[in-house]
Design an enzyme around this catalytic site. Sequence first.
Site, mmCIF file in Angstrom:
data_model
loop_
_atom_site.group_PDB
_atom_site.id
_atom_site.type_symbol
_atom_site.label_atom_id
_atom_site.label_comp_id
_atom_site.label_asym_id
_atom_site.label_seq_id
_atom_site.Cartn_x
_atom_site.Cartn_y
_atom_site.Cartn_z
ATOM 1 N N SER A 61 0.797 -1.234 0.000
ATOM 2 C CA SER A 61 0.000 0.000 0.000
ATOM 3 C C SER A 61 0.828 1.281 0.000
ATOM 4 C CB SER A 61 -0.936 0.017 1.202
ATOM 5 O OG SER A 61 -2.113 -0.651 0.877
ATOM 6 N N LYS A 64 0.400 3.624 -2.744
ATOM 7 C CA LYS A 64 -0.805 4.455 -2.908
ATOM 8 C C LYS A 64 -0.479 5.954 -2.973
ATOM 9 C CE LYS A 64 -4.031 0.929 -1.389
ATOM 10 N NZ LYS A 64 -4.474 0.122 -0.268
ATOM 11 N N TYR A 189 -3.018 -2.364 -10.722
ATOM 12 C CA TYR A 189 -2.997 -2.223 -9.255
ATOM 13 C C TYR A 189 -2.131 -3.316 -8.602
ATOM 14 C CZ TYR A 189 -4.553 -2.410 -4.429
ATOM 15 O OH TYR A 189 -4.564 -2.461 -3.052
ATOM 16 N N TYR A 241 -4.007 3.041 7.815
ATOM 17 C CA TYR A 241 -5.241 2.258 7.868
ATOM 18 C C TYR A 241 -6.208 2.855 8.883
ATOM 19 C CZ TYR A 241 -2.197 -1.103 5.469
ATOM 20 O OH TYR A 241 -1.331 -1.705 4.596
ATOM 21 N N VAL A 259 1.167 -3.949 3.741
ATOM 22 C CA VAL A 259 1.126 -5.280 4.344
ATOM 23 C C VAL A 259 2.403 -6.095 4.075
ATOM 24 C CG1 VAL A 259 -1.390 -5.431 4.460
ATOM 25 C CG2 VAL A 259 -0.196 -6.293 2.429
HETATM 26 N N1 GLU Z 1 -1.842 -5.446 -2.327
HETATM 27 C C1 GLU Z 1 -2.504 -5.347 -1.071
HETATM 28 C C2 GLU Z 1 -3.995 -5.514 -1.245
HETATM 29 O O1 GLU Z 1 -4.534 -5.012 -2.159
HETATM 30 C C3 GLU Z 1 -2.175 -4.033 -0.465
HETATM 31 C C4 GLU Z 1 -2.725 -3.917 0.905
HETATM 32 C C5 GLU Z 1 -1.923 -3.069 1.822
HETATM 33 O O2 GLU Z 1 -0.700 -3.046 1.805
HETATM 34 O O3 GLU Z 1 -2.588 -2.382 2.600
HETATM 35 O O4 GLU Z 1 -4.644 -6.154 -0.482
#
Ligand code: GLU
Length: 305
Positions: A61, A64, A189, A241, A259
């Site tokens: 993430s 992002k 993505y 988060y 994650v």
């Molecule tokens: N590739 C992970 C997902 O889409 C990223 C989640 C994350 O790092 O928060 O679930």
Amino acid sequence: MDELLEEILAECKPFTSQGALASYIPELAKADPNSLGIYLVSSDGRINRAGDYHKPFTIQSIVKPILLLQALMDNGVDYVRSRVGVEATGKPFDAINYTEQALLSDHINPMVNMGAIAICTMISGKSYEEKFDRLLELTRLLAENNEVCLDEDVYLSEKRSGSKNRALAYLLKTYGIIQDDVEEVLDCYFRACSIRVDCADLARIGFTLASHGKSLSTGERIFPAAYASYVNAILMTCGMYDGSGDFAVKVGVPAKSGVGGGIMAVVPTRMGIGIFSPALDEKGNSVAGIRALEILSKKLYLSIF
Ligand code: GLU
């Protein structure tokens, strides 16, 4: 400073056994849960590091904010803001939240999966391959590292196991928030999340946000300061988060976790920080990583509040 970092890591090491590796993407469960590393890049050019700062992991993430930056660079603030909201959802990053009410762009933000999947459609490029290539180029530029590349195994693992992200993307399509072919958008993505980095890369990327868009080595402007303000504000409220409020109280700087166990922290005007420790709490944040940032923030007065 290197000694201080060593001390902090020694104090935080026991916390690595308190978390769990992400296993919903099977490839991520192969990480060494005891890893812990930190890398700091300061505005006076100093570099400090300790532990497993050279170990590679996938950005997950933490891509992002880079996706958001790329979308801002390609479209400007007004357009991006009109397509994806900025309010914290207070829910897990992959929450479905389906009700009979229509899903509106204001119900999502760029740091949750739905928002980031929608942001993929806003990157300029004739194909989704070209969009991803441009994102990878931007990541390399911000990290000042041309070796940054895709982790093919994690990408395939994520693509195979990504049913929930598929559900989220189809909901976006149902409600008209995205129009493009869902599998193509998701492929971009999944690739974006599977970019391989280390703590040094994250620290340098964080530094460009801390310096409001200026390159660490040349001082040249990479993106407008207004985009850094936009991204940093969203990192502050949504980056960790549904633990972002707690993190704001305890650490007090914009940050993003993934994650894969990484955390990128941005100390405006002062510092970019990269941390890696893959054992996560139930929200998806690195347990030892957060603890290390808490201690560092107190010692160096990093909180912006
Ligand atoms: N590739 C992970 C997902 O889409 C990223 C989640 C994350 O790092 O928060 O679930």
